[in-house]
Scaffold this motif. Structure first.
Motif, PDB file in Angstrom:
ATOM      1  N   TYR A 199       0.765  -1.201   0.045  1.00 36.03           N
ATOM      2  CA  TYR A 199       0.207  -0.008   0.081  1.00 36.03           C
ATOM      3  C   TYR A 199       0.961   1.516   0.028  1.00 36.03           C
ATOM      4  O   TYR A 199       1.989   1.298   0.444  1.00 36.03           O
ATOM      5  N   PHE A 200       0.257   2.321  -0.527  1.00 33.41           N
ATOM      6  CA  PHE A 200       0.759   3.628  -0.390  1.00 33.41           C
ATOM      7  C   PHE A 200      -0.156   4.800   0.602  1.00 33.41           C
ATOM      8  O   PHE A 200      -1.241   4.765   0.011  1.00 33.41           O
ATOM      9  N   GLU A 201       0.338   5.461   1.306  1.00 34.86           N
ATOM     10  CA  GLU A 201      -0.300   6.464   2.065  1.00 34.86           C
ATOM     11  C   GLU A 201       0.545   7.703   1.851  1.00 34.86           C
ATOM     12  O   GLU A 201       1.632   7.730   2.186  1.00 34.86           O
ATOM     13  N   ALA A 202      -0.246   8.545   0.912  1.00 36.98           N
ATOM     14  CA  ALA A 202       0.479   9.741   0.802  1.00 36.98           C
ATOM     15  C   ALA A 202       0.433  10.566   1.999  1.00 36.98           C
ATOM     16  O   ALA A 202      -0.463  10.524   2.865  1.00 36.98           O
ATOM     17  N   GLU A 203       1.726  11.459   1.974  1.00 35.45           N
ATOM     18  CA  GLU A 203       1.805  12.401   3.276  1.00 35.45           C
ATOM     19  C   GLU A 203       1.017  13.422   2.813  1.00 35.45           C
ATOM     20  O   GLU A 203       1.465  14.281   1.811  1.00 35.45           O
ATOM     21  N   GLN A 204       0.349  13.873   3.982  1.00 36.63           N
ATOM     22  CA  GLN A 204      -0.365  15.062   3.643  1.00 36.63           C
ATOM     23  C   GLN A 204       0.398  16.302   3.648  1.00 36.63           C
ATOM     24  O   GLN A 204       1.289  16.224   4.274  1.00 36.63           O
ATOM     25  N   ASP A 205       0.126  17.318   2.936  1.00 36.81           N
ATOM     26  CA  ASP A 205       0.971  18.436   2.665  1.00 36.81           C
ATOM     27  C   ASP A 205       2.309  18.439   2.058  1.00 36.81           C
ATOM     28  O   ASP A 205       3.193  19.163   2.422  1.00 36.81           O
ATOM     29  N   ASN A 206       2.471  17.347   1.500  1.00 37.01           N
ATOM     30  CA  ASN A 206       3.988  16.904   0.893  1.00 37.01           C
ATOM     31  C   ASN A 206       3.935  17.349  -0.289  1.00 37.01           C
ATOM     32  O   ASN A 206       3.346  16.721  -1.117  1.00 37.01           O
ATOM     33  N   PRO A 207       4.531  18.502  -0.886  1.00 35.96           N
ATOM     34  CA  PRO A 207       4.396  19.103  -2.187  1.00 35.96           C
ATOM     35  C   PRO A 207       5.247  18.258  -3.113  1.00 35.96           C
ATOM     36  O   PRO A 207       5.111  18.326  -4.204  1.00 35.96           O
TER      37      PRO A 207
END
Length: 143
Positions: free
Chosen positions: A81-89
């Protein structure tokens, strides 16, 4: 897109996306084997390029694993799985990989292989330092 997913996105909730299948998402692949332990490996990737390299390396490793004879299948990858890091531009986040272990002795011997020199070279080539990797193991209790 379902309303539930949209609601989560609107709330900036952490969203986990399956990027690779594994033995836990494919009954035929599991083929009735029973896991004695499970490991969860997390790889923090500071940017999208690192995450893509990590996922591609896991996919290639899975292809090599799938080519082994069945009697050597003492462990298998679970879904990734991949969890995107919030607010990571830069599009970074965490890649999460499960490992199913089917043989207690093999698990006891290999559970820390992720920390060995071969794996450390792989992590270095992917751009993932050891401090960005976490591995947790669980043993299954007999029913």
């Amino acid at each position: 897109m379902s309303a539930i997913v949209q609601e989560a996105l609107d709330l900036n909730a952490v969203t986990r996306v399956r990027v690779l299948n594994g033995e836990d998402t494919d009954d035929a692949r599991r083929a009735g084997k029973v896991a004695v332990a499970r490991s969860e490996c997390t790889y923090y990737c500071p940017d999208e390029a690192t995450a893509r390299r990590c996922i591609a390396a896991l996919e290639e490793s899975d292809k090599r694993l799938r080519s082994r004879p069945e009697e050597l299948m003492l462990w298998d990858w679970q879904a990734t799985y991949f969890e995107a890091e919030q607010d990571n531009p830069n599009g970074g986040g965490t890649v999460i990989l499960g490992v199913a272990w089917y043989d207690q002795e093999f698990f006891d011997d290999r559970r820390d292989a992720w920390f060995g020199s071969m794996h450390q070279r792989i992590y270095q080539s992917l751009g993932i330092p050891l401090e960005n990797i976490e591995v947790t193991h669980w043993a299954f209790l007999a029913a």
